[in-house]
Design a protein around this motif. Structure first.
Motif, PDB file in Angstrom:
ATOM      1  N   LYS A   1      -1.003  51.755  -5.076  1.00  0.00           N
ATOM      2  CA  LYS A   1      -2.015  51.344  -3.903  1.00  0.00           C
ATOM      3  C   LYS A   1      -3.494  51.486  -4.168  1.00  0.00           C
ATOM      4  CE  LYS A   1      -2.780  50.882   0.889  1.00  0.00           C
ATOM      5  NZ  LYS A   1      -2.320  51.211   2.476  1.00  0.00           N
ATOM      6  N   ALA A   2      -3.287  53.112  -4.491  1.00  0.00           N
ATOM      7  CA  ALA A   2      -4.883  54.223  -4.390  1.00  0.00           C
ATOM      8  C   ALA A   2      -5.326  53.239  -5.648  1.00  0.00           C
ATOM      9  CB  ALA A   2      -4.689  55.527  -4.688  1.00  0.00           C
ATOM     10  N   ASP A   3      -4.900  53.330  -7.058  1.00  0.00           N
ATOM     11  CA  ASP A   3      -4.844  52.739  -8.553  1.00  0.00           C
ATOM     12  C   ASP A   3      -5.769  51.244  -7.922  1.00  0.00           C
ATOM     13  OD1 ASP A   3      -4.672  54.984  -9.624  1.00  0.00           O
ATOM     14  OD2 ASP A   3      -2.453  54.171 -10.283  1.00  0.00           O
ATOM     15  N   ALA A   4      -4.736  50.308  -7.334  1.00  0.00           N
ATOM     16  CA  ALA A   4      -5.586  49.381  -7.663  1.00  0.00           C
ATOM     17  C   ALA A   4      -6.338  48.994  -6.354  1.00  0.00           C
ATOM     18  CB  ALA A   4      -4.047  48.085  -6.572  1.00  0.00           C
ATOM     19  N   LYS A   5      -6.687  49.587  -5.002  1.00  0.00           N
ATOM     20  CA  LYS A   5      -7.530  49.614  -4.112  1.00  0.00           C
ATOM     21  C   LYS A   5      -9.367  50.527  -5.255  1.00  0.00           C
ATOM     22  CE  LYS A   5     -10.054  52.454  -0.314  1.00  0.00           C
ATOM     23  NZ  LYS A   5      -8.616  52.902   1.632  1.00  0.00           N
ATOM     24  N   ALA A   6      -8.896  51.769  -6.108  1.00  0.00           N
ATOM     25  CA  ALA A   6      -9.834  51.756  -6.818  1.00  0.00           C
ATOM     26  C   ALA A   6     -10.112  50.707  -7.696  1.00  0.00           C
ATOM     27  CB  ALA A   6      -9.787  52.979  -7.362  1.00  0.00           C
ATOM     28  N   ASP A   7      -9.851  49.809  -7.767  1.00  0.00           N
ATOM     29  CA  ASP A   7      -9.860  49.085  -9.106  1.00  0.00           C
ATOM     30  C   ASP A   7     -10.469  47.802  -8.299  1.00  0.00           C
ATOM     31  OD1 ASP A   7      -8.706  50.247 -11.422  1.00  0.00           O
ATOM     32  OD2 ASP A   7      -6.672  49.222 -11.950  1.00  0.00           O
ATOM     33  N   VAL A   8      -9.719  47.257  -6.748  1.00  0.00           N
ATOM     34  CA  VAL A   8     -10.981  46.630  -6.298  1.00  0.00           C
ATOM     35  C   VAL A   8     -12.386  46.943  -5.414  1.00  0.00           C
ATOM     36  CG1 VAL A   8     -10.713  45.275  -4.261  1.00  0.00           C
ATOM     37  CG2 VAL A   8      -8.668  45.179  -5.922  1.00  0.00           C
ATOM     38  N   GLU A   9     -12.104  47.728  -6.252  1.00  0.00           N
ATOM     39  CA  GLU A   9     -13.700  48.251  -5.515  1.00  0.00           C
ATOM     40  C   GLU A   9     -15.130  48.280  -6.678  1.00  0.00           C
ATOM     41  OE1 GLU A   9     -15.319  49.141  -2.716  1.00  0.00           O
ATOM     42  OE2 GLU A   9     -13.401  48.331  -1.998  1.00  0.00           O
ATOM     43  N   LYS A  10     -14.004  48.569  -7.675  1.00  0.00           N
ATOM     44  CA  LYS A  10     -15.107  48.483  -8.921  1.00  0.00           C
ATOM     45  C   LYS A  10     -15.579  46.936  -9.759  1.00  0.00           C
ATOM     46  CE  LYS A  10     -13.058  52.959 -11.114  1.00  0.00           C
ATOM     47  NZ  LYS A  10     -12.283  53.660 -11.419  1.00  0.00           N
TER      48      LYS A  10
END
Length: 89
Positions: A28-37
């Protein structure tokens, strides 16, 4: 099986669940960071993009650290329950 054996098995299952929850939190943290990027890459200056990337990385690290702490707490609690059950034997 005795009650103590059941209690130790429950504690082991709780530790497994804690590990699964940690893995899910990491994803979830990885996906959230990817979305923000990805969001940062649209219509922003280079400096704004870099700031957004750094912010996303910091938030990702914080989310993972939180998951690590929660995992350690859950495992410690399960170990305590297991020790109590083994002490009853």
């Amino acid at each position: 099986m005795t009650n103590e054996t059941i209690e130790t098995a429950k504690a082991d299952v709780k530790k497994g669940i804690a590990d699964a929850e940690k893995a899910g939190a990491y994803v979830k943290a990885d996906a959230k960071a990817d979305v923000e990027k990805v969001k940062a890459s649209f219509g922003k200056s280079d400096v704004e993009k870099k700031v957004a990337y750094v912010k996303a990385d910091i938030n990702e690290a914080a989310d993972k650290a939180k998951a690590d702490v929660e995992n350690k707490m859950a495992k410690a609690k399960a170990d305590l329950e297991k020790a109590k059950a083994e002490h009853k034997r």
